[in-house]
Design an enzyme around this catalytic site. Structure first.
Site, PDB file in Angstrom:
ATOM      1  N   HIS A  33       7.015 -58.309 -25.243  1.00  0.00           N
ATOM      2  CA  HIS A  33       6.847 -56.959 -24.673  1.00  0.00           C
ATOM      3  C   HIS A  33       5.470 -56.349 -24.949  1.00  0.00           C
ATOM      4  O   HIS A  33       5.339 -55.144 -25.212  1.00  0.00           O
ATOM      5  CB  HIS A  33       7.936 -56.025 -25.190  1.00  0.00           C
ATOM      6  CG  HIS A  33       9.317 -56.387 -24.733  1.00  0.00           C
ATOM      7  ND1 HIS A  33       9.580 -56.959 -23.509  1.00  0.00           N
ATOM      8  CD2 HIS A  33      10.535 -56.243 -25.352  1.00  0.00           C
ATOM      9  CE1 HIS A  33      10.882 -57.157 -23.384  1.00  0.00           C
ATOM     10  NE2 HIS A  33      11.484 -56.737 -24.486  1.00  0.00           N
TER      11      HIS A  33
ATOM     12  N   GLU B 180      16.276 -56.023 -16.558  1.00  0.00           N
ATOM     13  CA  GLU B 180      14.820 -55.844 -16.590  1.00  0.00           C
ATOM     14  C   GLU B 180      14.151 -56.683 -15.504  1.00  0.00           C
ATOM     15  O   GLU B 180      13.872 -57.857 -15.710  1.00  0.00           O
ATOM     16  CB  GLU B 180      14.288 -56.246 -17.961  1.00  0.00           C
ATOM     17  CG  GLU B 180      14.992 -55.587 -19.140  1.00  0.00           C
ATOM     18  CD  GLU B 180      14.798 -56.372 -20.429  1.00  0.00           C
ATOM     19  OE1 GLU B 180      13.635 -56.678 -20.774  1.00  0.00           O
ATOM     20  OE2 GLU B 180      15.811 -56.700 -21.084  1.00  0.00           O
TER      21      GLU B 180
ATOM     22  N   HIS C   1      12.937 -50.900 -19.814  1.00  0.00           N
ATOM     23  CA  HIS C   1      13.849 -51.542 -20.765  1.00  0.00           C
ATOM     24  C   HIS C   1      14.998 -50.606 -21.137  1.00  0.00           C
ATOM     25  O   HIS C   1      15.342 -50.466 -22.310  1.00  0.00           O
ATOM     26  CB  HIS C   1      13.074 -51.962 -22.013  1.00  0.00           C
ATOM     27  CG  HIS C   1      13.707 -53.077 -22.791  1.00  0.00           C
ATOM     28  ND1 HIS C   1      14.945 -52.976 -23.362  1.00  0.00           N
ATOM     29  CD2 HIS C   1      13.262 -54.317 -23.094  1.00  0.00           C
ATOM     30  CE1 HIS C   1      15.241 -54.090 -23.995  1.00  0.00           C
ATOM     31  NE2 HIS C   1      14.230 -54.935 -23.836  1.00  0.00           N
TER      32      HIS C   1
END
Length: 373
Positions: A126, A338, A200
């Site tokens: 991420h 996602e 997210h």
């Protein structure tokens, strides 16, 4: 006659006709370094609202009516902005530069190897230790209905977290009277780079943090998924879901097969933490997933333009996460969907490209439509 016609017209006006959707900007606390955080709340006439925080361009709350008209927050998160930094768990955040994992924190572009921080075992996750979820975004504009909207922006410096190129990013949230929350990410770069932006959010459609999501019915419009190794990096295979625990082409309860220890992929993910290849043409907005919560009657239909969607069942929530109202978040308490390019795409020539060149525009569009059944 004119008065009678006008009266009849007013009597038949719906909430859509009067453009009830509004956007309200307000302070949302202060960080330990004195930084002021703001939030914009988008509300419509059907009782739905979405609060977006400037820290991480985060969807901090999402209020949705159930089949009886009761309104509840259906996303996990924290009550204060400071908690999002103290416990960086990506709740509702805009993640990047590269959402999901990059193997060993390395990728190559045009013969040059770039090294990233490894913040998820041997891999980068991420965007690294200080990805976009931990950055302050700027509110560019706020607009009222018929579609309430907020545009946030962030400029990521060249070499930030090891990624090349100065990146200019916008995140646009909009809410209409049909209970559709639309999120569009756009970006340009000054140098060739890799990019994968997504949201997210952790969804619990019951609106009750004490109830897990194992009874939720999930449909994924995906005939294939990408199997992973023990560190959750894709092997490169595109495997058919037919005959596996990953077949959600028709509705299945989350809990039906999530404990099937015979499936190596389930063991690797500690549940579902896998990329599904969305049917249809990437780059076009198309159905990707449906989640139905039987108790509340809430239904979430998600459409996406990205080639894949990561389906994650909160497997790393371990009861030490204390969120809104000091509720303890546990494994299986939420679902994440996602949309993005595949995990580790920069290291797989057979995966959709994550490359963005100067002069190109990156776009990732997600639509969350809510209804009841």
């Amino acid at each position: 006659m004119k008065t009678a016609i006008l009266g009849a017209l007013c009597a038949t006006l719906t909430i859509t006709d009067v453009h009830a959707a509004t956007a309200t900007r307000a302070p949302f606390g202060t960080l330990s370094d004195g930084t002021k955080v703001e939030a914009v709340t988008l509300s419509n006439g059907a009782g739905m609202s979405a609060k977006i925080m400037t820290l991480g361009a985060t969807l901090q709350s999402l209020i949705v009516p159930d089949k009886a008209g009761h309104k509840d927050d259906v996303v996990l998160g924290y009550d204060t902005a400071a908690e999002y930094l103290a416990h960086p768990d990506f709740f509702g955040a805009s993640v990047g530069r590269y959402a999901n994992r990059i193997a060993k924190g390395k990728f190559s572009l045009d013969g040059k190897t770039y090294t990233l921080a490894t913040n998820d075992g041997p891999n980068s996750l991420h965007g690294g230790p200080k990805g976009f979820d931990k950055r302050m975004w700027k509110i560019d504009s706020v607009a009222n209905g018929p579609e309430a909207k907020v545009v946030l922006s962030y400029v990521s410096a060249d070499d930030e977290e090891g990624f090349p190129g100065e990146l200019k990013v916008t995140a646009t949230y909009s809410l209409n009277e049909q209970n559709e929350l639309r999120l569009e990410y756009r970006a340009t770069t000054s140098k060739p780079t890799v990019l994968n932006l997504t949201n997210h959010s952790y969804f619990n459609l019951s609106g009750n943090d004490a109830r897990d999501v194992m009874g939720n019915l999930v449909t994924l419009h995906a005939m294939r998924f990408t199997p992973v190794d023990a560190t959750l990096i894709p092997t490169g295979e595109r495997k058919a879901v037919a005959g596996t625990a990953f077949d959600f082409r028709t509705p299945h309860r989350v809990g039906d097969r999530i404990r099937d220890a015979r499936d190596q992929q389930i063991r690797y993910g500690r549940g579902y933490d896998h990329n599904f290849i969305v049917d249809g043409t990437a780059g076009t907005l198309r159905p990707a997933a449906v989640v139905q919560e039987p108790g509340s009657g809430r239904v979430l239909e998600m459409s996406a333009s990205a080639p894949g969607v990561q389906f994650y069942t909160g497997n790393f929530l371990d009861g030490t996460f204390f969120g809104k109202g000091q509720h303890s978040y546990r494994q299986g308490d939420a679902i994440c969907l996602e949309p993005g390019v595949f995990p580790d795409s920069p290291n797989h020539a057979n995966f959709p490209t994550a490359r963005l060149n100067p002069g190109q525009s990156y776009v990732n569009t997600i639509v969350y439509k809510f209804s009841t059944k």
